[in-house]
Design an enzyme around this catalytic site. Structure first.
Site, PDB file in Angstrom:
ATOM      1  N   CYS A 116       0.843  -1.191   0.000  1.00 21.62           N
ATOM      2  CA  CYS A 116       0.000   0.000   0.000  1.00 21.62           C
ATOM      3  C   CYS A 116       0.877   1.240   0.000  1.00 21.62           C
ATOM      4  O   CYS A 116       1.877   1.294   0.720  1.00 21.62           O
ATOM      5  CB  CYS A 116      -0.883  -0.020   1.247  1.00 21.62           C
ATOM      6  SG  CYS A 116      -1.986   1.385   1.395  1.00 21.62           S
ATOM      7  N   HIS A 159      -9.355  -3.927  -1.243  1.00 17.36           N
ATOM      8  CA  HIS A 159      -8.337  -3.108  -0.582  1.00 17.36           C
ATOM      9  C   HIS A 159      -8.804  -1.647  -0.507  1.00 17.36           C
ATOM     10  O   HIS A 159      -8.710  -1.010   0.545  1.00 17.36           O
ATOM     11  CB  HIS A 159      -7.021  -3.231  -1.364  1.00 17.36           C
ATOM     12  CG  HIS A 159      -5.872  -2.491  -0.770  1.00 17.36           C
ATOM     13  ND1 HIS A 159      -4.858  -3.123  -0.093  1.00 17.36           N
ATOM     14  CD2 HIS A 159      -5.558  -1.168  -0.772  1.00 17.36           C
ATOM     15  CE1 HIS A 159      -3.969  -2.223   0.313  1.00 17.36           C
ATOM     16  NE2 HIS A 159      -4.372  -1.023  -0.102  1.00 17.36           N
ATOM     17  N   GLU A 160      -9.342  -1.122  -1.620  1.00 12.53           N
ATOM     18  CA  GLU A 160      -9.781   0.279  -1.655  1.00 12.53           C
ATOM     19  C   GLU A 160     -11.065   0.495  -0.852  1.00 12.53           C
ATOM     20  O   GLU A 160     -11.210   1.522  -0.180  1.00 12.53           O
ATOM     21  CB  GLU A 160      -9.943   0.759  -3.098  1.00 12.53           C
ATOM     22  CG  GLU A 160      -8.681   0.676  -3.940  1.00 12.53           C
ATOM     23  CD  GLU A 160      -7.438   1.261  -3.282  1.00 12.53           C
ATOM     24  OE1 GLU A 160      -7.543   2.255  -2.529  1.00 12.53           O
ATOM     25  OE2 GLU A 160      -6.342   0.709  -3.516  1.00 12.53           O
ATOM     26  N   HIS A 163     -10.062   0.890   2.653  1.00 16.07           N
ATOM     27  CA  HIS A 163      -9.581   2.248   2.954  1.00 16.07           C
ATOM     28  C   HIS A 163     -10.752   3.174   3.260  1.00 16.07           C
ATOM     29  O   HIS A 163     -10.687   3.969   4.204  1.00 16.07           O
ATOM     30  CB  HIS A 163      -8.799   2.826   1.768  1.00 16.07           C
ATOM     31  CG  HIS A 163      -7.351   2.485   1.769  1.00 16.07           C
ATOM     32  ND1 HIS A 163      -6.499   2.789   2.802  1.00 16.07           N
ATOM     33  CD2 HIS A 163      -6.587   1.868   0.826  1.00 16.07           C
ATOM     34  CE1 HIS A 163      -5.278   2.384   2.512  1.00 16.07           C
ATOM     35  NE2 HIS A 163      -5.301   1.807   1.317  1.00 16.07           N
TER      36      HIS A 163
END
Length: 186
Positions: A116, A159-160, A163
């Site tokens: 990341c 993953h996003e 976030h």
């Protein structure tokens, strides 16, 4: 009701009416990375500008396949993804930005290594779904999207989305034994 790939087919960053500006990427432990972002109005000028900035920032960041609003210091549920050309990518939908995205189906869980930009010195093994259905809204039009994907693109989306929910990949690793120092290539 949306259908598979509805709204995304034919969408390109050129659909955004403003050019993007490169923003600095924040690193952990910046507090914005650990707070869930609020849902947004995808038609607002501020969110359209943010979407363009995410793409511009992603484009100048070597190896970057996704970037979420919290990574540029903005608490909001907005992210960009583009796995085009990545050697692990099989299913590729090109460059796109989603607002208020959520996972509606996740199957075929597999462990894989992740890194990341906001955690530049570490990588880790994270178990994620390798088949995914995500729903979200396009910036600008607010059109609904239902995206079905798999493999590396599915990993990037999760993953996003994490976030946007205030989670880093480090929050998903099985333990310290699954965290590694990032290799530096010269």
């Amino acid at each position: 009701m949306t259908t598979e790939y509805a709204g995304l087919a034919g969408w390109t960053p050129a659909a955004l009416p403003v050019p993007g500006e490169v923003r600095p990427v924040v690193s952990a432990p910046d507090p914005v990375l650990s707070r869930p972002g609020p849902e947004v109005d995808p038609t607002s000028d501020e969110i359209v500008r943010l979407a363009a900035d995410l793409i511009a920032t992603m484009r100048v960041s070597p190896g970057c396949v996704g970037l979420a609003a919290p990574q540029v210091g903005v608490g909001a549920q907005v992210f960009a993804v583009d796995v085009t050309g990545h050697p692990k990518a099989v299913t590729v939908h090109g460059t796109f930005v989603l607002c208020n995205a959520r996972v509606v189906e996740a199957t075929r869980w597999k462990s894989g290594r992740e890194g990341c930009m906001s955690v530049p010195d570490l990588t880790g093994d994270v178990k994620r779904a390798s088949r995914l259905v995500v729903e979200g809204l396009l910036p600008g039009s607010g059109a609904p999207v239902r995206l079905v994907t798999d493999g590396f693109e599915a990993r990037a989306l999760q993953h996003e989305i994490d976030h946007c929910q205030g989670l880093l990949f480090l929050d998903r690793v099985a333990g310290a034994h699954a965290i590694y120092q990032r290799k530096v290539y010269q």
